[in-house]
Enzyme design. Structure first.
Site, PDB file in Angstrom:
ATOM      1  N   CYS A   1       0.900  26.542 -20.464  1.00  0.00           N
ATOM      2  CA  CYS A   1      -0.518  26.158 -20.469  1.00  0.00           C
ATOM      3  C   CYS A   1      -1.381  27.118 -21.269  1.00  0.00           C
ATOM      4  O   CYS A   1      -2.374  26.705 -21.879  1.00  0.00           O
ATOM      5  CB  CYS A   1      -1.039  26.024 -19.048  1.00  0.00           C
ATOM      6  SG  CYS A   1      -0.942  27.541 -18.064  1.00  0.00           S
TER       7      CYS A   1
ATOM      8  N   HIS B   1      -3.174  28.243 -13.588  1.00  0.00           N
ATOM      9  CA  HIS B   1      -3.167  27.307 -14.716  1.00  0.00           C
ATOM     10  C   HIS B   1      -4.340  27.604 -15.639  1.00  0.00           C
ATOM     11  O   HIS B   1      -5.397  28.070 -15.194  1.00  0.00           O
ATOM     12  CB  HIS B   1      -3.285  25.876 -14.190  1.00  0.00           C
ATOM     13  CG  HIS B   1      -3.040  24.811 -15.208  1.00  0.00           C
ATOM     14  ND1 HIS B   1      -1.994  24.837 -16.094  1.00  0.00           N
ATOM     15  CD2 HIS B   1      -3.735  23.658 -15.483  1.00  0.00           C
ATOM     16  CE1 HIS B   1      -2.033  23.746 -16.865  1.00  0.00           C
ATOM     17  NE2 HIS B   1      -3.082  23.026 -16.514  1.00  0.00           N
TER      18      HIS B   1
ATOM     19  N   ASN C   1      -7.096  18.951 -20.185  1.00  0.00           N
ATOM     20  CA  ASN C   1      -5.855  19.481 -19.619  1.00  0.00           C
ATOM     21  C   ASN C   1      -4.725  19.283 -20.629  1.00  0.00           C
ATOM     22  O   ASN C   1      -4.917  18.706 -21.696  1.00  0.00           O
ATOM     23  CB  ASN C   1      -5.547  18.781 -18.288  1.00  0.00           C
ATOM     24  CG  ASN C   1      -4.674  19.623 -17.383  1.00  0.00           C
ATOM     25  OD1 ASN C   1      -4.088  20.619 -17.795  1.00  0.00           O
ATOM     26  ND2 ASN C   1      -4.577  19.228 -16.132  1.00  0.00           N
TER      27      ASN C   1
END
Length: 440
Positions: free
Chosen positions: A74, A364, A385
């Site tokens: 991420c 995250h 995202n």
């Protein structure tokens, strides 16, 4: 001293409690529901869902949503999504994607080098040492942080996605990581043995680095040394820039990385605001500093993020992603799930309590690409995202401001967007936190 027998579970107490729960109508209803339905579905407060409008007043145009799939990349995805926004605007293209695999390859290589370097430094510490145990437990993870990402781009450059596309192992990294960990743990023991015998550990270290590189090349491919850069803009006009190296591409399209800083909201009362912190043993590139951040009040993080969005610049942020969310619809709100109503048990904790009790962590990284302002105050945030386009609104999610308050810990913005007192802290030597600090 408390007699431990007084804290032992008494079977008679268990019988009494079993009878009490069985006689409680609310507990019976909850038990029947949980027996056949996921708790996450049962506890969603539909009033919260119904109250959320995904539109926002200030918005960076959407780009194609990326997908990290079964990997923990991420940091690279969010970082490259920040950088590509200016490319999209400059090149006047609808969208583009940069190669996360290129960053991933070099990140793994640097982490392996840092692990082996540390293994030599730690060679005389016992294997039972807390920090040695933690290092061996996870020699090489997928996860990362903004300073690490920025240094990788500065050192190696970046490339378009087509120049180094994902392989299977880039999108499903468990097997690769397991074998890399074996190589590194094996090397760590041999490095310790060499140091103990008074021998030169360098042959062991260099051989291990060659093995790591070989595994990475097999799993991820060999990064390009140059590529042909060409594209077609929104008006269907074709542009061929020519052959570039990854560093030339980054110097051309990712200038100014050194201007970005990590600003953290650390709610622990013992942690002062407007203070620069480093975290020990987070130097994940040999010769580079540890991971650092500067603390600030929550409204400072929000104001800097709003200013960036209004200037068309996405904001990299780190959060505890799985708390109080509805994954499929892509919604976060601090009161989204009524767990207490289901269980009849108090679960509330403050943000500081969650952090020190390890109830919450920075799990995250994503990008803020929009904000809904009412009377100059944020109501909700639009989130880009890296979980593909099947969740949320074609991959874009909605975060109510209440969730930002409770579960966002870091944002990355240009230092120029920060107030004087925060910028002044950047000029002071960092206060070092231990490697087990919850902010890492």
């Amino acid at each position: 001293m408390i007699d431990p027998r007084s804290h032992a579970v008494d079977p008679a107490w268990v019988d009494t409690r079993n009878a009490a729960v069985s006689a409680d109508p609310a507990a019976r209803v909850a038990g029947n529901a949980v027996a056949t339905t996921d708790v996450e579905k049962l506890t969603v407060d539909r009033r919260v869902i119904a109250s959320i409008d995904t539109s926002v007043s200030d918005l960076i145009p959407d780009a194609i949503v990326t997908d990290q799939k079964r990997s923990g990349r991420c940091c690279a995805f969010a970082g490259l999504n920040v950088l590509r926004a200016s490319l999209i605007e400059e090149l006047t293209v609808d969208s583009l994607e940069l190669s996360q695999n290129f960053i991933y390859f070099h990140d793994k290589l640097e982490k392996a080098a840092a692990f082996l370097h540390r293994a030599v430094d730690d060679a005389e510490r016992p294997l039972s040492d807390r920090e040695v145990v933690e290092t061996l437990r996870e020699p090489i993870s997928d996860g990362g942080w903004w300073p690490e990402f920025a240094r990788l781009v500065s050192k190696y450059g970046m490339v378009p996605h087509a120049a180094m596309p994902d392989t299977h192992s880039a999108t499903d990294s468990d097997a690769m990581n397991a074998h890399l960990a074996t190589v590194l743990r094996r090397a760590a023991l041999r490095l310790r043995a060499a140091v103990a015998a008074g021998a030169d550990p360098e042959p062991v270290r260099s051989a291990a680095m060659e093995d790591v590189h070989r595994l990475l090349a097999i799993h991820l491919g060999t990064p390009p040394t140059e590529f042909m850069w060409q594209y077609r803009d929104k008006d269907k006009v074709f542009h061929r820039v020519g052959t570039l190296t990854p560093r030339e591409f980054a110097e051309r399209y990712a200038a100014g990385l050194e201007e970005f800083v990590v600003v953290a909201h650390d709610p622990r009362p013992e942690i002062p605001v407007n203070t620069r912190f480093g975290i020990e043993r987070t130097d994940l590139m040999v010769g580079e500093p540890t991971q650092e951040h500067v603390t600030a009040a929550l409204d400072v993080l929000k104001a800097a993020a709003i200013a960036a969005i209004q200037d068309g610049e996405p904001v990299w942020f780190a959060c505890d992603v799985a708390k109080q969310r509805e994954k499929k619809s892509g919604v976060w709100d601090a009161a989204l799930h009524d767990y207490e109503g289901l269980y009849g048990v108090e679960l509330s904790m403050t943000k500081a309590e969650r952090l020190v009790a390890r109830e919450s962590a920075l799990t995250h990284a994503m990008c803020l690409t929009g904000v809904d302002l009412l009377d100059n105050a944020p109501r909700r945030w639009r989130v880009e995202n890296s979980w593909g386009d099947k969740l949320g609104e074609k991959g874009f999610h909605t975060m109510n401001d209440s969730w930002f308050d409770e579960y966002v810990y870091q944002v990355v913005v240009r230092a120029s967007r920060l107030p004087d007192e925060v910028r002044a802290a950047l000029e002071v030597e960092p206060v070092m936190l231990p490697s087990w600090d919850p902010m890492f």
